[in-house]
Design an enzyme around this catalytic site. Structure first.
Site, PDB file in Angstrom:
ATOM      1  N   ASP A   2       0.880  -1.169   0.000  1.00  0.00           N
ATOM      2  CA  ASP A   2       0.000   0.000   0.000  1.00  0.00           C
ATOM      3  C   ASP A   2       0.918   1.220   0.000  1.00  0.00           C
ATOM      4  O   ASP A   2       1.444   1.608   1.044  1.00  0.00           O
ATOM      5  CB  ASP A   2      -0.882  -0.002   1.256  1.00  0.00           C
ATOM      6  CG  ASP A   2      -1.798   1.208   1.281  1.00  0.00           C
ATOM      7  OD1 ASP A   2      -2.439   1.502   0.263  1.00  0.00           O
ATOM      8  OD2 ASP A   2      -1.848   1.885   2.332  1.00  0.00           O
ATOM      9  N   GLU A  51      -1.988  -1.294  -5.232  1.00  0.00           N
ATOM     10  CA  GLU A  51      -3.265  -0.687  -5.586  1.00  0.00           C
ATOM     11  C   GLU A  51      -3.081   0.243  -6.791  1.00  0.00           C
ATOM     12  O   GLU A  51      -2.046   0.893  -6.915  1.00  0.00           O
ATOM     13  CB  GLU A  51      -3.755   0.136  -4.384  1.00  0.00           C
ATOM     14  CG  GLU A  51      -5.185   0.598  -4.501  1.00  0.00           C
ATOM     15  CD  GLU A  51      -5.561   1.529  -3.343  1.00  0.00           C
ATOM     16  OE1 GLU A  51      -5.954   2.672  -3.611  1.00  0.00           O
ATOM     17  OE2 GLU A  51      -5.424   1.096  -2.178  1.00  0.00           O
ATOM     18  N   ASP A  84      -2.698   0.960   6.951  1.00  0.00           N
ATOM     19  CA  ASP A  84      -1.881   0.699   5.766  1.00  0.00           C
ATOM     20  C   ASP A  84      -1.490  -0.775   5.673  1.00  0.00           C
ATOM     21  O   ASP A  84      -1.321  -1.323   4.583  1.00  0.00           O
ATOM     22  CB  ASP A  84      -0.609   1.560   5.799  1.00  0.00           C
ATOM     23  CG  ASP A  84      -0.907   2.997   6.179  1.00  0.00           C
ATOM     24  OD1 ASP A  84      -0.889   3.849   5.294  1.00  0.00           O
ATOM     25  OD2 ASP A  84      -1.165   3.270   7.372  1.00  0.00           O
TER      26      ASP A  84
END
Lengths: 167, 167
Positions: free
Chosen positions: B13, B72, B146
């Site tokens: 992340d 992502e 996170d």
């Protein structure tokens, strides 16, 4: 203070498809061009493209041993966020290389660079190419424009250095 | 086709201040967590921060030898272009490392990840943390969020793999 040894600057105009670069040397008689060109990456694999970009910049750093890297600030590209984000990926590589080699990486706003080189913060790509041609005494404008932009950001850094020496 | 050897995935992340990471191993009985945590970088020097991030990820890759990196997709962050561009710098490092090590780097849209893990593409951070806690049988929700997001993107990739094996 007068400069005693020539300073070498690597100017970079980041792009994923085409990154312009220019190594300038500052001498008492002005800036001279050591080498300039573009690094092109192709294909759909972002990882491989960034690896190509990384390896090409490593070669340039090894050959010319610049003392500073200068790049354009990205925040003027908000109009095209997708492009700006992708350029951020490429830009991360230059900052990483600076960090790993303990070279300062400085960034200058696009309008600042254009104003320094042409007198106008809104100069076109063609105006920039012609200004760089005159500045470096070249026979023709640098092509593609990414090369001129890379020279311009390196000149911008040299100018900032000169000002800091005068004050 | 049944999986014969465990597959290790590094989920990331990306963030400049705080990057979550998670190494998951896929076994016939489901996903297990090998290691997860956050990499924090501080200071004003972007180059040094990216170098810290790079070196930390290199350590994780060396230790766990994942076969894939999953991150992502960034394009859902248009609302905060400055943050998205800065995250692009960090993201470039992960793609670069994948490219240099010949590891595939795959990215998944945020909504896709959230839907897979919680059933809703608009899940909150807290919902994500609780879903990850249940999925991995943890005693408490992963903190900070996170870490949960890094686990989630790795799970998303394992789920995509499983689907591709069934078809």
């Amino acid at each position: 203070m007068l400069e005693s040894t020539p300073r070498r600057i690597l100017g970079i105009d980041p792009g994923l498809q085409c990154t312009g670069y220019a190594v300038l040397e500052s001498t008492p008689r002005g800036a001279t061009l050591c080498e300039a060109g573009v690094i092109r990456t192709t294909g759909k694999d972002l990882a491989l493209r960034l690896a190509t970009l990384h390896d090409s910049i490593v070669e340039i750093l090894d050959e010319w041993q610049p003392e500073t890297i200068a790049v354009e600030q990205l925040y003027s590209h908000y109009d095209h966020p997708r492009t700006a984000i992708l350029m951020g990926h490429a830009r991360g590589i230059f900052f990483l290389l600076g960090g790993r080699r303990k070279l300062p990486v400085l960034s200058y706003p696009s309008t600042h660079i254009k104003r320094l080189v042409t007198g106008s913060g809104r100069a076109s790509k063609v105006q920039m190419q012609h200004a760089i041609m005159r500045e470096l005494g070249l026979a023709a404008p640098p092509e593609p424009h990414d090369v001129a932009d890379a020279v311009a950001v390196a000149l911008c850094h040299l100018s900032a250095l000169k000002r800091s020496h005068l004050t």
